[in-house]
Design a protein around this motif. Structure first.
Motif, PDB file in Angstrom:
ATOM      1  N   UNK A  25     -40.105  18.225  16.876  1.00  0.00           N
ATOM      2  CA  UNK A  25     -39.517  18.843  18.059  1.00  0.00           C
ATOM      3  C   UNK A  25     -39.726  18.011  19.299  1.00  0.00           C
ATOM      4  N   UNK A  26     -40.912  17.407  19.448  1.00  0.00           N
ATOM      5  CA  UNK A  26     -41.170  16.531  20.597  1.00  0.00           C
ATOM      6  C   UNK A  26     -40.245  15.329  20.594  1.00  0.00           C
ATOM      7  N   UNK A  27     -40.038  14.753  19.430  1.00  0.00           N
ATOM      8  CA  UNK A  27     -39.138  13.598  19.338  1.00  0.00           C
ATOM      9  C   UNK A  27     -37.732  14.006  19.779  1.00  0.00           C
ATOM     10  N   UNK A  28     -37.290  15.183  19.366  1.00  0.00           N
ATOM     11  CA  UNK A  28     -35.961  15.661  19.741  1.00  0.00           C
ATOM     12  C   UNK A  28     -35.855  15.858  21.255  1.00  0.00           C
ATOM     13  N   UNK A  29     -36.902  16.414  21.867  1.00  0.00           N
ATOM     14  CA  UNK A  29     -36.886  16.622  23.315  1.00  0.00           C
ATOM     15  C   UNK A  29     -36.855  15.285  24.061  1.00  0.00           C
ATOM     16  N   UNK A  30     -37.619  14.316  23.589  1.00  0.00           N
ATOM     17  CA  UNK A  30     -37.604  12.987  24.219  1.00  0.00           C
ATOM     18  C   UNK A  30     -36.245  12.326  24.046  1.00  0.00           C
ATOM     19  N   UNK A  31     -35.635  12.526  22.890  1.00  0.00           N
ATOM     20  CA  UNK A  31     -34.308  11.956  22.674  1.00  0.00           C
ATOM     21  C   UNK A  31     -33.301  12.569  23.639  1.00  0.00           C
ATOM     22  N   UNK A  32     -33.400  13.872  23.887  1.00  0.00           N
ATOM     23  CA  UNK A  32     -32.493  14.505  24.835  1.00  0.00           C
ATOM     24  C   UNK A  32     -32.658  13.905  26.226  1.00  0.00           C
ATOM     25  N   UNK A  33     -33.896  13.708  26.659  1.00  0.00           N
ATOM     26  CA  UNK A  33     -34.135  13.073  27.961  1.00  0.00           C
ATOM     27  C   UNK A  33     -33.479  11.698  28.006  1.00  0.00           C
ATOM     28  N   UNK A  34     -33.716  10.908  26.968  1.00  0.00           N
ATOM     29  CA  UNK A  34     -33.148   9.562  26.908  1.00  0.00           C
ATOM     30  C   UNK A  34     -31.625   9.592  26.898  1.00  0.00           C
ATOM     31  N   UNK A  35     -31.068  10.504  26.137  1.00  0.00           N
ATOM     32  CA  UNK A  35     -29.598  10.613  26.059  1.00  0.00           C
ATOM     33  C   UNK A  35     -28.994  10.911  27.429  1.00  0.00           C
ATOM     34  N   UNK A  36     -29.663  11.766  28.185  1.00  0.00           N
ATOM     35  CA  UNK A  36     -29.134  12.149  29.488  1.00  0.00           C
ATOM     36  C   UNK A  36     -29.264  11.023  30.510  1.00  0.00           C
ATOM     37  N   UNK A  37     -30.455  10.443  30.633  1.00  0.00           N
ATOM     38  CA  UNK A  37     -30.631   9.449  31.694  1.00  0.00           C
ATOM     39  C   UNK A  37     -29.876   8.165  31.396  1.00  0.00           C
ATOM     40  N   UNK A  38     -29.890   7.717  30.147  1.00  0.00           N
ATOM     41  CA  UNK A  38     -29.188   6.477  29.822  1.00  0.00           C
ATOM     42  C   UNK A  38     -27.692   6.689  29.676  1.00  0.00           C
ATOM     43  N   UNK A  39     -27.282   7.881  29.230  1.00  0.00           N
ATOM     44  CA  UNK A  39     -25.861   8.182  29.198  1.00  0.00           C
ATOM     45  C   UNK A  39     -25.270   8.197  30.595  1.00  0.00           C
ATOM     46  N   UNK A  40     -26.024   8.759  31.538  1.00  0.00           N
ATOM     47  CA  UNK A  40     -25.559   8.779  32.933  1.00  0.00           C
ATOM     48  C   UNK A  40     -25.479   7.367  33.490  1.00  0.00           C
ATOM     49  N   UNK A  41     -26.503   6.548  33.230  1.00  0.00           N
ATOM     50  CA  UNK A  41     -26.515   5.173  33.731  1.00  0.00           C
ATOM     51  C   UNK A  41     -25.374   4.356  33.156  1.00  0.00           C
ATOM     52  N   UNK A  42     -24.987   4.663  31.915  1.00  0.00           N
ATOM     53  CA  UNK A  42     -23.905   3.922  31.263  1.00  0.00           C
ATOM     54  C   UNK A  42     -22.526   4.455  31.631  1.00  0.00           C
ATOM     55  N   UNK A  43     -22.476   5.546  32.386  1.00  0.00           N
ATOM     56  CA  UNK A  43     -21.187   6.109  32.775  1.00  0.00           C
ATOM     57  C   UNK A  43     -20.521   6.934  31.700  1.00  0.00           C
ATOM     58  N   UNK A  44     -21.292   7.431  30.729  1.00  0.00           N
ATOM     59  CA  UNK A  44     -20.721   8.291  29.697  1.00  0.00           C
ATOM     60  C   UNK A  44     -20.111   9.525  30.377  1.00  0.00           C
ATOM     61  N   UNK A  45     -18.802   9.733  30.232  1.00  0.00           N
ATOM     62  CA  UNK A  45     -18.163  10.805  31.000  1.00  0.00           C
ATOM     63  C   UNK A  45     -18.707  12.195  30.681  1.00  0.00           C
ATOM     64  N   UNK A  46     -19.099  12.436  29.431  1.00  0.00           N
ATOM     65  CA  UNK A  46     -19.661  13.741  29.070  1.00  0.00           C
ATOM     66  C   UNK A  46     -20.975  13.990  29.803  1.00  0.00           C
TER      67      UNK A  46
END
Length: 557
Positions: free
Chosen positions: A75-96
């Motif tokens: 569960x911790x790994x999943x939560x960290x992945x969500x954080x990473x997905x959000x911050x790096x997705x935003x930095x990369x301009x992922x429209x979603x």
């Protein structure tokens, strides 16, 4: 530090990763300590939103927490992945992701129970249900019997087998790692029989019996929430919120009334669970049950995980329910759609099937266990341990070995971790985007006299869910009504702030029986007569705890 979500982080490394990740994304992420654990560790909360479009508390939010049970570190790994997905997705301009963070907020607690997780991940592991606080015997008295620990010092807690002519287990004829019931059809006639125990030491061994007392640390923090709390529930604690970790968590969530959805990350089973834990669906709002099922369809589509009602599908004995859980509290006390994600299904990884709904009670079949071991030979060989002789301090000569259940059955093996958790980050984003969203879609002015004007503002909920989110929130008044306000002009004795109650979301139109006659239950128009000179700027503000706060300014004339 570089982290590929392919291993479990201990507390200090997890803290370093959080600090570095947040520092690298200052415009969208913050890290705060919302409490302190029983053993004095920080309880971390990461807040993620695009601060250029508003502060975190002015947007509807999704709450995710993980690892309340000590051994459930996937569960911790999943939560960290969500954080990473959000911050790096935003930095990369992922429209979603950009749209999600522009209009919503995410609150992520990657480890609710750092003490228990640290014990499970230590070099000499200790597996407990959750807290390391001694309970119910606060003097740490150890009752006679088996106490689980790493008795041979190899950093793992496996199984012990002792030759016993009356034992209930024999080796599988094709797979010696697997112990099967002596009366199973595959059991060889006349084979050596064994008694099987979890690895550990025996307190006050009498030379004949090996009781299995409850652990010195018998708390279950996921039974310590106020919803349905009771002393009849195993591990519920001294009273609701008796544990510092749960008291802090509840206070942190309730301090953020913009939370519209809740998901607690657990293991295992490979399914998505929903309330209620104590009541059948027939006693819940039919609209809420429909919404739960509708939302869950997307989880199954994204992750393959089926969804279940805890009471209807997973409760073995309907007279002995699992109350005091986080998801029940979030639904019943906050009135938001809440979930428990049970990560990882070893059976689904190794076979065409999935774990049954009663896997926690019945366990896997011999055939399923055999398939998982065969699968692990290629995908998780470090979880398989041939039996080896050991001189046990109380029980004498025996053998220790078998499968490392912590790394094979309870958690996803390292080779599968990232692939297992990644789709759930997409589901969390999907859940967030279902939340209500308040927008100002119309403003108007009409001159009534030299300095007298009629002004109006039209607001709408453009989200999928209604502003009250659930029917239980509406009927039990669990959220405050929204309001609109005008500033910058004399309202001539009428109130500047006017309530608008709650607004429907798009989901309401799906429950209209298929007839295309929508009306505008998602909209509200509010008007004032004001006194001000031409050229005066006035500001409209609309706000709802769960749908956000928005403003716009117009110039009279």
């Amino acid at each position: 530090m570089t982290y590929q979500f392919d291993r479990f982080l201990r507390f200090e490394e997890l803290t370093d990763w959080l600090r570095q990740t947040v520092a690298a994304h200052p415009g969208i992420a913050t890290l705060e300590q919302y409490g302190t654990s029983h053993e004095g560790r920080a309880l971390w909360l990461v807040t993620i939103t695009d601060s250029s479009t508003g502060t975190h508390d002015t947007k509807p939010a999704m709450w995710v927490d993980a690892n309340i049970h000590s051994v459930e570190v996937t569960g911790s790994v999943a939560a960290l992945h969500l954080i990473d997905r959000l911050v790096n997705g935003f930095a990369a301009g992922d429209p979603t992701v950009v749209e999600a963070l522009r209009t919503r907020t995410f609150y992520v607690v990657p480890r609710v129970n750092p003490d228990g997780a640290e014990a499970a991940l230590s070099d000499s592991p200790r597996y407990r249900r959750s807290s390391m606080r001694p309970w119910p015997w606060t003097d740490r008295h150890r009752w006679p019997g088996l106490q689980s620990n790493d008795v041979d010092g190899n950093g793992r807690i496996l199984s012990m087998r002792i030759t016993d002519p009356n034992g209930a287990w024999v080796e599988h004829p094709q797979q010696p790692l697997l112990m099967i019931p002596v009366d199973h059809p595959s059991a060889p006639e006349g084979a050596q029989r064994y008694r099987v125990l979890s690895e550990g030491t025996v307190e006050n061994y009498d030379g004949f019996t090996v009781p299995t007392p409850r652990s010195v640390e018998g708390l279950d923090m996921n039974r310590n929430f106020p919803a349905g709390w009771g002393t009849g529930v195993t591990g519920s604690g001294d009273h609701p919120l008796s544990e510092p970790e749960i008291d802090a968590l509840v206070r942190a969530v309730t301090a953020r009334p913009n939370v519209c959805g809740y998901n607690a990350y657990h293991t295992s089973g490979g399914f998505l669970l929903r309330p209620s834990s104590t009541k059948p669906d027939s006693q819940l709002s039919p609209n809420d049950v429909w919404m739960f099922k509708k939302i869950a369809e997307k989880c199954t589509e994204l992750t393959t995980y089926p969804a279940h009602s805890v009471f209807e599908d997973l409760t073995w004995d309907k007279s002995d329910t699992m109350s005091g859980a986080a998801d029940d509290w979030a639904y019943e006390h906050l009135g938001v759609f809440s979930w428990t994600t049970e990560f990882w299904d070893a059976i689904a990884a190794a076979t065409p099937g999935r774990s049954g709904k009663h896997i926690w009670y019945e366990g896997p079949t011999v055939e399923q266990e055999l398939a998982v071991i065969e699968w692990a030979k290629t995908n998780a060989p470090d979880t398989l341990h041939p039996w080896r002789a050991f001189d046990h301090p109380q029980l004498g000569t025996l053998e220790i070995g078998g499968t490392d259940d912590f790394l094979l059955w309870t958690n996803a093996p390292a080779s599968c971790l990232r692939a297992e958790v990644a789709p759930h980050s997409e589901f969390a984003i999907h859940q967030a985007m279902l939340s209500p969203r308040l927008e100002i879609l119309h403003t108007g002015t009409e001159r009534l006299g030299d300095d007298t004007w009629r002004v109006d503002v039209g607001i709408a909920n453009t989200g999928w869910l209604p502003t009250h989110v659930t029917e239980v929130a509406r009927t039990n008044h669990l959220c405050r009504p929204g309001w609109v306000q005008v500033d910058g002009a004399d309202t001539m004795g009428s109130p500047e702030r006017v309530p608008f109650g709650n607004l429907a979301g798009r989901s309401a139109f799906l429950l209209a029986g298929g007839f295309r006659n929508d009306g505008t239950p998602d909209r509200n128009l509010t008007s004032w007569v004001v006194r001000a000179g031409a050229g005066t700027q006035i500001t409209f503000t609309a706000s709802h705890d769960r749908a956000g706060t928005v403003t716009t300014t117009i110039t009279l004339g």
